[in-house]
Motif scaffolding. Structure first.
Motif, PDB file in Angstrom:
ATOM      1  N   ASP A  43     -32.554  23.870  41.187  1.00  0.00           N
ATOM      2  CA  ASP A  43     -31.719  23.267  42.223  1.00  0.00           C
ATOM      3  C   ASP A  43     -32.016  23.875  43.590  1.00  0.00           C
ATOM      4  OD1 ASP A  43     -30.473  21.593  40.398  1.00  0.00           O
ATOM      5  OD2 ASP A  43     -28.864  23.034  39.979  1.00  0.00           O
ATOM      6  N   SER A  47     -33.805  21.853  46.675  1.00  0.00           N
ATOM      7  CA  SER A  47     -33.047  21.704  47.910  1.00  0.00           C
ATOM      8  C   SER A  47     -33.766  22.317  49.102  1.00  0.00           C
ATOM      9  CB  SER A  47     -31.660  22.346  47.753  1.00  0.00           C
ATOM     10  OG  SER A  47     -30.916  22.220  48.941  1.00  0.00           O
ATOM     11  N   ARG A  51     -35.796  20.413  52.606  1.00  0.00           N
ATOM     12  CA  ARG A  51     -35.535  20.616  54.031  1.00  0.00           C
ATOM     13  C   ARG A  51     -36.804  20.490  54.863  1.00  0.00           C
ATOM     14  NH1 ARG A  51     -31.692  26.042  54.263  1.00  0.00           N
ATOM     15  NH2 ARG A  51     -29.906  25.177  53.122  1.00  0.00           N
ATOM     16  N   ILE A 172     -28.334  28.467  50.910  1.00  0.00           N
ATOM     17  CA  ILE A 172     -27.926  27.961  49.600  1.00  0.00           C
ATOM     18  C   ILE A 172     -27.886  29.133  48.635  1.00  0.00           C
ATOM     19  CG2 ILE A 172     -28.491  26.372  47.726  1.00  0.00           C
ATOM     20  CD1 ILE A 172     -30.202  24.837  49.777  1.00  0.00           C
TER      21      ILE A 172
END
Length: 365
Positions: A43, A47, A51, A172
């Motif tokens: 994950d 993610s 970006r 994150i």
């Protein structure tokens, strides 16, 4: 596929990747693009890669086999650095940037040096201040100070990293902060060792530049300040050295390096690690007159990446890996001796506190 810039593969997608390297790479798109990001957490990998429009993977081998990756950056936990540096070299990449420390022992460092020599792949370590324009300007103008300095002071006062990370990007996931008992001997020793190998190591190469007898090292005192950090007083050869770092909940940051002789004072004021706000400012004072160098528009992160691009393109001379080994062994020596000293002090204090006082002895008798 983009071929005009170097493709970057990143091993580890934590806060250093997210808040330092990706913002830096965004400013130097004329030299690099992010090709692939690897993290063991799919994950996070997906993610963070999303970006910057990069591919993602959970496999180091997959990233190293990707021909779109010419340069590898290692931002994984410390214990994986040596293995991953060696693997990147053997994969035939054009250059490797490894976050500090690039190894956890002299044996690992020497193996890396041998593999780098064998494969011809250049390696740099992410000690960003050694590439900072303020530091480089100081080197040009400090004259005989490395030979004549008698005192070196290196001080870091910082709020928790997340404050700066959140200014740079939306991070994150990050490890939860826990308050530790700094009076426990083993906890105190681990805090000091971790602080030196994780924070002080940034500028220990700068300290070593002023300590020609860096293997002649004695820890005079070592303490753990409240709530966490290190305060280490050293004798290195004939030099007095103080290394101080503390994390507080206050806002005002400070990151300074000083070298002092009978005639010259050098002071360098660095920006905190996650602040992308130009270079350090160096001030050299002699005979009551001061010369100031900086701040410059680029910072040490940009400096190390620009140098990495020149290395990959064969435009820059390779760093002497022996010097990187010396930087590492110096840091390990400081960490080992400082942690041993603070453990001994904490054990002594615990023993003293467990002994009954004179009135208590009388009551017992």
């Amino acid at each position: 596929m983009r071929t005009s810039t170097l493709g970057v593969g990143i091993l580890g997608a934590g806060p250093v990747t997210q808040a330092i390297h990706l913002p830096t790479l965004a400013r130097i798109r004329d030299a690099f693009h992010v090709a692939k990001i690897m993290d063991v957490d799919p994950d996070i990998a997906r993610s963070v890669a999303g970006r910057v429009g990069a591919a993602w993977t959970t496999s180091m081998d997959d990233l190293l086999a990707d021909e779109a990756v010419q340069v590898v950056v290692i931002c994984s936990p410390h214990q994986f650095h040596a293995e991953q540096v060696i693997a990147a070299c053997r994969a035939g990449k054009r250059a490797v940037l490894c976050e500090k420390p690039f190894a956890m022992s002299q044996a690992e460092a020497e193996e890396i040096a041998a593999v780098s020599q064998e494969t011809g792949v250049p390696i740099i370590v992410g000690a960003m201040h050694t590439f900072d324009p303020g530091w480089l300007a100081a080197k040009e103008h400090w004259g005989d100070l490395p030979r004549t300095a008698h005192t070196i002071r290196y001080s870091i006062v910082l709020p928790p990293n997340p404050r700066f990370e959140d200014f740079a990007t939306e991070v994150i996931t990050r490890p939860a902060r826990t308050r530790q008992d700094r009076h426990d001997p083993e906890v105190a020793a681990a805090m000091v060792r971790g602080g030196i190998m994780g924070l002080a190591i940034h500028d220990l190469p700068l300290v070593r530049a002023f300590c020609p007898d860096f293997t002649d090292l004695e820890v005079l005192t070592c303490h753990v300040p409240d709530p966490s950090g290190y305060l280490v007083n050293l004798r290195i050869g004939d030099r007095n050295v103080q290394v101080f770092g503390i994390s507080t909940d206050s806002w005002q940051p400070e990151w300074t390096f000083e070298a002092i002789s009978d005639t010259t004072l050098l002071r360098i004021d660095f920006t905190p690690s996650y602040v992308q706000a130009g270079s350090a400012t160096a001030t050299i004072t002699r005979g009551g007159e001061s010369a100031v160098y900086g701040p410059y528009s680029a910072n040490g992160y940009e400096g190390e990446w620009r140098y990495l691009a020149d290395l990959a393109d064969g435009k820059a001379a390779r760093l002497d890996v022996t010097e990187l080994i010396h930087d590492l062994t110096f840091a390990l020596d400081v960490a080992d001796k400082a942690s041993a000293a603070v453990r001994a002090t904490a054990e002594s204090q615990a023993t003293a506190e467990s002994q009954p006082t004179a009135p208590q002895k009388e009551a017992i008798s």
